[in-house]
Scaffold this motif. Structure first.
Motif, short mmCIF file in Angstrom:
data_model
loop_
_atom_site.label_atom_id
_atom_site.label_comp_id
_atom_site.label_asym_id
_atom_site.label_seq_id
_atom_site.Cartn_x
_atom_site.Cartn_y
_atom_site.Cartn_z
N VAL A 189 -78.63 94.81 67.35
CA VAL A 189 -76.62 95.20 66.62
C VAL A 189 -76.84 93.97 66.48
N PHE A 190 -76.41 93.52 65.11
CA PHE A 190 -76.09 91.96 64.79
C PHE A 190 -74.68 92.50 63.46
N ALA A 191 -74.08 90.95 64.20
CA ALA A 191 -72.30 90.60 62.90
C ALA A 191 -72.90 89.41 62.97
N LYS A 192 -72.04 89.04 61.65
CA LYS A 192 -71.66 87.70 61.54
C LYS A 192 -71.20 86.86 62.24
N ALA A 193 -71.23 85.64 63.14
CA ALA A 193 -70.12 85.96 63.99
C ALA A 193 -68.96 84.59 63.17
N THR A 194 -67.73 84.68 63.63
CA THR A 194 -67.15 83.62 62.70
C THR A 194 -66.50 83.13 64.05
N ALA A 195 -65.67 81.90 63.24
CA ALA A 195 -65.12 79.84 64.27
C ALA A 195 -65.22 80.96 65.85
N LYS A 196 -64.18 81.97 65.73
CA LYS A 196 -63.25 82.11 67.27
C LYS A 196 -64.29 82.61 67.98
N ASP A 197 -65.51 83.08 68.02
CA ASP A 197 -66.81 83.78 68.98
C ASP A 197 -67.51 82.87 69.56
N THR A 198 -67.45 81.68 69.91
CA THR A 198 -68.05 81.03 71.20
C THR A 198 -67.09 81.39 72.55
N PRO A 199 -68.51 80.16 73.16
CA PRO A 199 -67.60 80.53 74.84
C PRO A 199 -66.69 80.38 75.63
N LYS A 200 -66.11 78.36 75.40
CA LYS A 200 -64.92 78.28 74.79
C LYS A 200 -64.03 78.93 74.71
N ALA A 201 -64.03 79.78 73.46
CA ALA A 201 -62.55 80.83 73.53
C ALA A 201 -62.43 82.11 74.36
N ALA A 202 -63.75 82.31 75.28
CA ALA A 202 -63.77 83.01 75.58
C ALA A 202 -63.46 82.79 76.65
N THR A 203 -63.47 81.88 77.29
CA THR A 203 -62.95 81.04 78.64
C THR A 203 -61.36 81.16 78.94
N GLU A 204 -60.79 80.82 77.65
CA GLU A 204 -59.64 80.04 76.92
C GLU A 204 -58.42 81.09 77.02
N GLN A 205 -59.51 82.43 76.42
CA GLN A 205 -58.29 83.25 76.65
C GLN A 205 -58.49 84.21 77.76
N SER A 206 -59.53 84.25 79.01
CA SER A 206 -59.05 85.02 80.39
C SER A 206 -58.82 84.05 81.39
N GLY A 207 -58.70 82.97 81.02
CA GLY A 207 -58.13 82.04 81.67
C GLY A 207 -59.01 81.68 82.93
N THR A 208 -60.14 82.24 82.85
CA THR A 208 -61.17 81.50 83.99
C THR A 208 -62.17 80.67 83.46
N GLY A 209 -62.95 80.26 84.43
CA GLY A 209 -63.68 79.25 83.85
C GLY A 209 -64.45 79.63 83.84
N ILE A 210 -65.28 80.42 84.90
CA ILE A 210 -66.83 81.11 85.45
C ILE A 210 -66.61 82.08 84.68
N ARG A 211 -67.39 82.99 83.93
CA ARG A 211 -67.97 83.28 83.36
C ARG A 211 -67.43 84.93 84.09
#
Lengths: 750, 153
Positions: free
Chosen positions: A646-668
């Motif tokens: 099930v897919f949606a279109k990705a926006t610029a905010k959806d990248t692994p980089k942003a994810a780790t920035e948000q959670s404050g951790t390096g290893i996912r």
């Protein structure tokens, strides 16, 4: 003294009675070896042979039998002691030759008798110290008493008093006097006078001298043995009113300890928790054990020269580092800017193996560069490659695996194998980094996680340098065994965009070395010329110990076969890449991912400390193919299963980089568990401007089904939703409409 | 509108934001709060501290693990008005231990030290993890850094 005499007075009649009966019995039986105390005054009691009736006879019989049994036992023990004494003397004499001073020998002589005497001899002890000869009466007594206490390991009575088989005649002689100040002694000491009750004495001795137990025979290090033995002496002596013994004793301890320390004993010979292998699973287990068992002593034995470290950055973050000294520091900058080392903990976290035994609060010790070659399950011990033996209470096998190699390369000869890297350890990273700086072309064989990640990492490097990066594999697309075909194709395009020359459906036929270049001949005729090869074709689980340990190896998945609680046999657990375990929900499997190593290591540690929990918390894994494409997955993710995406279109905010920035951790994998404790880093950095993906598969969720039940989920560019995925798999329900299930993930949100 | 496509055994569905706007009809099995197998957070259902919680990192298992456990247990079970006020000694001991291992427990002078932060966050994790939160706990969380601050200075 008075107290003892009173007690003796009270017990004397009883003593006399039983001894009389004993003697009479022996006379009747005519047995020569009954050790009758000859000094007991003859007294006729009312229960003489003329009095009483049948029940009297029974009483006499029982007592007589006990005396007899005790006598025989004492005789045999003394004989055994004589042998042990001899051995001990030999050992001590070899050691005392090293002794610098005269002093150690004398105290050593007086020390064992003190030991054996436990507290009884404490008083006569100091007096007899100076004069070895008068020691004769006392040591023989403790000898016999100790004869009854085989737990006493040190048998060396003082040399001047050779006869270690004291005649039982002396048995009763000194005890009345030395039945000493030690208040708890007297009652207990008096009965042991009787040959009838050596077993009781043995019990007594055992209770009194627990400190000497810890050095059982000469199994463990001999040097601590005299030390330990001296300790009870010191302890015993301390109880006596005389202050003399305690003082020389500790000195003796120090001297004898120093003189007789063999050089080889740096490794503890026993550890309560032994972890074989020094990787992620082992470290997670060590942490778990320490958290649950306060003061636990954990020994990790690894054949690598490094302390426990995490592997994922070796094929990802470390390659993206700008630091030229990264191969030395092994530090990487996480996406959120925080830097950390790949080592789980710095060296100061661990204690030295030599100090493990004496550490008050326990600790984790790592023995590097040593390989366990043999395992004795019945004896609860292992043997290292340098012949050292270590015994354990609980053992974890976390030996991981060795990278597989292509047969064609193995057979191709030295020139080829020298230009081939099998990538797994820190050393491999260092050497590959060096190699790639000096060559023009590199080929990665393998299209799975490791191969694709390395290809992307090296592809990035190719932008700066002149390096040609080729990736070849038998599948149709990258991650062909994991992702459904449409996604695999999409991923392959992504990899190509990272600067990698991808050759799909490539089966290697042969590899040769010509003019210092490698030539890879493919089965379809294509020829690829390159300078260096990285073979990322799978992992062979390390089951070297299976044979000697008698452990089962799984024929389907490889690895040690363990149950749902990760236990192979009593006291042996297996975790990490090497464990083929039973997953209650998903069935028997073997998982080669970082988070699984952490989860299984942690679980094994819990079970080693008594938890008895099955594998329940489903581990996840993730992969990044460059900064733009990343996914997290959980469960069984096999491309041969039917899938629903099930897919949606990705926006610029959806990248692994942003994810780790948000959670404050390096290893996912940490981002969901450590999130609770670490305050989230306020991400005020605007999302980097990136081109909108023209592809359809921007972000979404892919469900893997087995018999209509979801057994695996991939979160495609959708992050921090692993708990929902985990829940769905845990439920194991049949869902009619997976689109409805997909709604739970809110894929359109951040 | 969602579109569905089939590629062999694989089904591909494209959805717009509106498609997913309605709540999901998928049913999830209810969680058993007493499930013994489940991974627990910082506080176990019994009220005890889960020393093996990943959120604690290596705090409970390192060389200062014992001191940390003492200090944090004292804080956790503290019934004082200012929660943890009687635990100064334990926290001091923990600080001392941590100062001996600057590598493991980095102390930043200008910012709140790592130890403070972790204890704070552990405390806040405790709060968020526990179902029943009392206002006093909330208050003490803010006062705790003060206590620790004074210990430090």
């Amino acid at each position: 003294m008075l107290k003892c005499r009173n007690v003796w007075k009270k017990l004397a009649p009883l003593a006399r009675a039983s001894s009389t009966v004993c003697r009479q019995n022996v006379r009747r039986a005519g047995l020569p070896n009954g050790r009758i105390p000859a000094r007991v005054p003859v007294a006729h009691m009312s229960t003489g042979p003329t009095g009483g009736g049948g029940e009297n006879h029974l009483y006499v019989l029982l007592v007589g039998a006990a005396c007899l049994g005790g006598g025989i036992y004492a005789y045999q023990t003394i004989k055994g002691d004589q042998q042990r004494y001899q051995d001990r003397i030999n050992e001590i004499s070899s050691r005392s030759q090293k002794a610098a001073t005269e002093e150690p020998t004398t105290p050593i002589q007086s020390e064992p008798p003190a030991v054996k005497a436990s507290k009884t001899e404490a008083v006569p002890e100091p007096e007899t110290q100076a004069a070895p000869s008068p020691e004769e009466p006392s040591p023989p007594v403790p000898d016999v008493e100790l004869a009854a206490a085989p737990s006493e390991t040190a048998e060396p009575p003082p040399e001047p008093s050779p006869p270690s088989e004291p005649s039982p005649a002396e048995l009763t002689e000194p005890p009345p006097a030395p039945v000493v100040e030690s208040a708890d002694e007297p009652v207990v000491e008096a009965p042991p006078e009787e040959a009838a009750e050596p077993p009781a004495a043995r019990v007594v001795e055992e209770e009194q001298s627990p400190p000497s137990e810890p050095s059982p025979a000469e199994l463990t290090e001999p040097p601590p043995a005299p030390v330990v033995e001296s300790e009870p002496t010191a302890a015993a002596a301390a109880e006596s009113p005389s202050a003399e013994p305690p003082e020389p004793q500790p000195e003796v301890v120090a001297v004898s300890g120093v003189d007789s320390t063999p050089a080889s004993l740096k490794v503890p010979s026993h550890t309560p928790y032994l972890l074989i292998g020094g990787g992620t699973a082992s470290f997670a287990a060590a942490r778990s054990i320490r958290a649950r068992d306060p003061g636990a002593k954990v020994l990790i034995v690894t054949d690598e020269p490094d302390l426990p470290y995490m592997r994922p950055p070796l094929s990802k973050e470390l390659w993206f580092s700008d630091d030229p000294s990264v191969t030395e520091t092994l530090r990487f900058k996480q996406w959120n800017g925080k830097e950390r080392s790949i080592y789980f903990q710095p060296a100061s976290f661990y204690i030295n193996p030599e100090e493990l035994d004496s550490a008050e609060n326990g600790g984790v010790a790592v023995l590097t560069g040593k390989k366990v070659v043999q395992m004795d399950v019945r004896g609860n011990k292992v043997k290292l490659d340098d012949e050292t033996e270590i015994s354990y209470d609980k053992c974890l096998i976390a030996t991981g695996g060795v990278p597989r190699n292509l047969q064609v390369i193995e057979r191709a000869g030295e020139e080829v194998t020298q230009k081939t890297t099998l990538f797994r350890k820190i050393d491999d990273f260092k050497s590959l980094d060096k190699v790639t700086r000096n060559i023009k072309s590199i080929t990665i064989i393998g299209g799975g996680f490791l191969g694709s990640e390395l290809a992307c990492a090296l592809g990035r490097r190719s932008h700066e340098s002149d390096l040609e990066v080729i990736q070849m594999y038998p599948e149709k697309g990258n991650m062909g065994k994991v992702l459904p075909e449409y996604l695999s194709n999409w991923t392959t395009e992504k990899v190509k965009r990272e600067g990698v020359k991808v050759i799909t459906e490539a089966l290697v036929k042969s590899v040769t070395c010509k003019d210092d270049k490698l030539e890879i001949q493919l089965k379809d005729g294509r020829l690829v010329k390159t300078d260096h090869i990285v073979a990322a074709v799978g992992l062979e689980p390390n089951v070297d110990l299976a044979k000697s340990a008698g452990l089962e190896v799984d024929s389907d998945f490889g690895g040690y076969r363990v149950n749902a609680e990760l236990q192979a046999r009593s006291n042996i657990w297996v975790a990490g890449d090497a464990a083929c375990f039973y997953d209650i929900r998903l069935g028997r499997r073997r998982v080669e991912h970082h988070d699984h190593a952490v989860v299984s290591g942690r679980l094994a540690g819990e079970n080693m400390t008594g938890a008895n929990k099955p594998y329940w918390h489903q581990s996840m894994f993730w992969s990044d193919l460059g900064p733009d494409v990343g996914y997290e997955a959980i469960g069984i993710v096999d491309s041969s299963l039917p899938t629903v995406g099930v897919f949606a279109k990705a926006t610029a905010k959806d990248t692994p980089k942003a994810a780790t920035e948000q959670s404050g951790t390096g290893i996912r994998s940490e981002s969901e568990t450590e999130d609770t404790a670490t305050s989230p880093v306020a991400s005020s950095t605007p999302a980097p401007a990136m081109e909108q993906h023209k592809d359809d598969y921007g972000k979404g969720v892919i469900f893997y089904l087995r018999d209509k039940v979801v057994v695996g989920i991939i979160l495609w560019n959708v992050f921090n939703r692993m708990p929902i995925a985990r829940k769905i798999i845990k439920d194991g329900e049949e869902h009619a409409d997976l689109n409805e299930v997909a709604k739970l993930f809110n894929i359109h949100e951040d | 509108m969602s579109s569905i496509r089939e590629e062999g055994k694989d089904q591909i569905i494209f959805v717009t934001k509106e498609d997913h706007a309605t709540p999901s009809s998928a049913e999830l099995v209810e969680e058993d709060p007493n499930d013994p197998y489940e991974e627990r957070g910082l506080i176990l259902p019994s009220g005890e501290i889960n020393w093996n919680c990943p959120c604690l990192g290596g705090m409970a298992s390192g060389p200062c693990g014992t001191d940390f456990k003492d200090a944090f247990s004292c804080f956790h079970y503290s019934k004082e008005e200012v929660k943890g006020s009687e635990c100064l000694e334990q926290f001091r001991a923990m600080q001392e231990c941590m100062q001996r291992y600057p590598e493991l427990y980095p102390q930043e002078d200008d910012k709140v030290s790592e130890t403070d932060k972790t204890s704070q966050d552990s405390a806040s994790a405790e709060i968020s993890g526990a179902n029943s939160t009392s206002p006093t706990v909330q208050d003490s969380n803010t006062t705790q850094p003060n206590t620790e601050g004074s210990v430090e200075s």
